[in-house]
Structure formats: C-alpha cells, structure tokens
Design an enzyme around this catalytic site. Structure first.
Site, PDB file in Angstrom:
ATOM      1  CG  ASP A 145      15.178  19.700  -7.919  1.00  9.55           C
ATOM      2  OD1 ASP A 145      14.701  19.324  -8.869  1.00  9.55           O
ATOM      3  OD2 ASP A 145      14.939  20.904  -7.115  1.00  9.55           O
ATOM      4  CG  ASP A 195      18.169  15.038  -1.911  1.00 11.48           C
ATOM      5  OD1 ASP A 195      17.430  16.120  -1.675  1.00 11.48           O
ATOM      6  OD2 ASP A 195      18.953  15.054  -2.886  1.00 11.48           O
ATOM      7  CG  ASP A 245      14.483  18.720  -1.311  1.00 13.49           C
ATOM      8  OD1 ASP A 245      14.383  19.938  -1.710  1.00 13.49           O
ATOM      9  OD2 ASP A 245      14.998  17.768  -1.682  1.00 13.49           O
ATOM     10  CB  THR A 295      11.923  24.174  -3.186  1.00 14.22           C
ATOM     11  OG1 THR A 295      12.562  24.102  -4.295  1.00 14.22           O
ATOM     12  CG2 THR A 295      10.724  25.298  -3.450  1.00 14.22           C
TER      13      THR A 295
END
Length: 276
Positions: free
Chosen positions: A10, A219, A8, A42
C-alpha cells in the site's frame, strides 16, 4: 548488483485504487527473469496479498513473502513458514488493557482469524475497512487461550483521535514492543524482534544474499527498518518525511509507477550497461 528487491504494497506497489500498474508488472517480470528475487513485504497476512502475488507470478517454487510486517517469512507457493515471531496471551492482554486506557478499539490477529474483543463504547474499530482477508471472530478477553500465538495487535481508528491516543501511550510500551503506524488510521504492535528489516535479514541469510545486494522500496513508518537494512533504500515520492530522510533515492509516486522507475534505474539499466 541487486539480488533481492523488497517491495511494500500500500502506497508503494499499489496505486490509490489498490491495483498494480502494467509498468510495475513489466519491470518486476523482467527483474525476476534476470534471477533477481522479488519479495512483497507487507503488514497483511499471506491471504491478503495472494491475488497480487498471482498477478506478478510470484507464487512459484523459490518465491518468498514477508508478512505481518516481518513477523512471518513464508514460501508463497505453499505458505510454509520459514520464520515466525508471535505475541503471547499475556502480552495481548496487556495491549488490550492499553487500548481501553487510551479509549481506542483493538483487534488482534493470528494465522487464521481476526479477533474482535469488546470495543470502547461508540468507538468501533475501522479495521474491517482495511483488512478483509481473514474472518472476524468476536472474543471475550477471558476466553483467550493461554497458548494463543498472536501475530500482531492493531488499533485502527480515525486519524486525529488515534494520533491523540498514541501520544498517551507510555514509553515503556515502545521499549517492550515494536510499535509503528502502517497507515494514517492504523497502529500496529508486534513482538519486539519483529520488523520488515529483520524479516528481510532472515530471508537474506537463508538465500546467501548480503544487505548491500538488497533494494527496498516503501512509503510509511513500518517500512523504515527495511529501508535502513537495505544497501539501497528507496522512498516513494508520496512517502513520509522520515522515510525520505532514511532513503538513498526518492522515486516517483505510487500512481506514477515509482516501483518500475526504481527497478529500471537500478536493476535493468545496470544489467544493460554491463552487457554492452
């Protein structure tokens, strides 16, 4: 042996100032030199991560990216689409009506532009603060083409007010669409068969890679499916509680080179120990 690393952006690969640390770059470079596929996953369009791909030397023949949260699987050197699932004009109209009903702004995106339909009064979308890789185009909903193929719909607004609005979304929408948060201020809605896990599964089938040969790092809620799919799911230290519960390993946070820490531990050190 890990053969594919899904990462991922960000909150995972990127630091808080949206840069890639030298430590992360070095670990990814070494993994790629060993023949491991490194795939950025993403919610952004490909154009929204091209500069990161170039920094990491991930735009060569044989490199792939997962974009729009799994809605697209693409070759990163040419942009060629390997797999794509989109929303219809009718579905976009339905999701727009939902946004009006719960009083939050709505945008929707195809491969070329971000559409700006009328927002609720005095409640402009915050999406331009999040995504600027594609041009924004005003549109009236009755002008949307019948053959429109929309990659995703987003509600982007202040966190508390967005969370309150999410609580008002009827359960039927969650059953009909893939709906997830990718940031505290951003809710994304896609075709029911779209998530990062399904996108990686499509790529693995193409490459002949098994799920237990995949390490996925994330996250946020939109990373949950790929954490679940991968043989080794890795949560960032800064990840949500849900992601941490799903993961087999919790690495360091995104400002402490957590991606590099996991790659060193599960890929590079494994290779070193096998070669001795």
């Amino acid at each position: 042996m890990i053969k594919l690393i899904a990462i991922d952006l960000d909150g995972t690969l990127l630091t808080k100032d949206r840069t890639i640390s030298d430590e992360n770059k070095s670990a990814i470079k070494k993994a790629k030199e060993l023949g491991v596929k490194v795939v950025l996953c993403t919610g952004r369009p490909l154009l929204g991560m091209v500069h990161y791909l170039e920094e990491l030397n991930l735009r060569e023949i044989g490199d792939y990216g997962i974009t729009y949260n799994g809605g697209l699987v693409q070759k990163t050197d040419t942009g060629e689409i390997v797999s794509q699932k989109t929303l219809t004009q009718v579905e976009v109209q339905e999701l727009y009506r939902l946004s009006q009903a719960i009083n939050v702004p709505c945008n929707f995106i195809d491969l070329e532009q971000i559409y700006e339909p009328p927002y609720p009064k005095n409640r402009d979308s915050l999406y331009p603060t999040v995504m600027n890789a594609l041009p924004y185009v005003p549109v009236m909903m009755d002008e949307l083409a019948e053959d429109a193929a929309i990659n995703k719909v987003v509600f982007c607004y202040k966190q508390q007010e967005l969370d309150e609005a999410i609580d008002k979304i009827p359960e039927a929408f969650f059953e009909k669409y893939t709906i997830m948060k990718s940031r505290p201020i951003l809710l994304e809605m896609m075709h029911k068969e779209v998530d990062k896990g399904k996108g990686i599964a499509i790529l693995c089938d193409l490459l002949g890679i098994k799920a237990d040969e995949v390490m996925a790092l994330g996250d946020e809620a939109n990373d949950h499916a790929m954490i679940e799919f991968a043989g080794l799911g890795v949560a960032m230290e800064n990840a949500t509680a849900e992601i941490k519960e799903s993961a087999q390993f919790i690495t360091k946070n995104n400002d402490e080179h957590g991606v590099a820490h996991a790659i060193n531990k599960f890929v590079l050190q494994k290779v070193d120990s096998m070669s001795k």
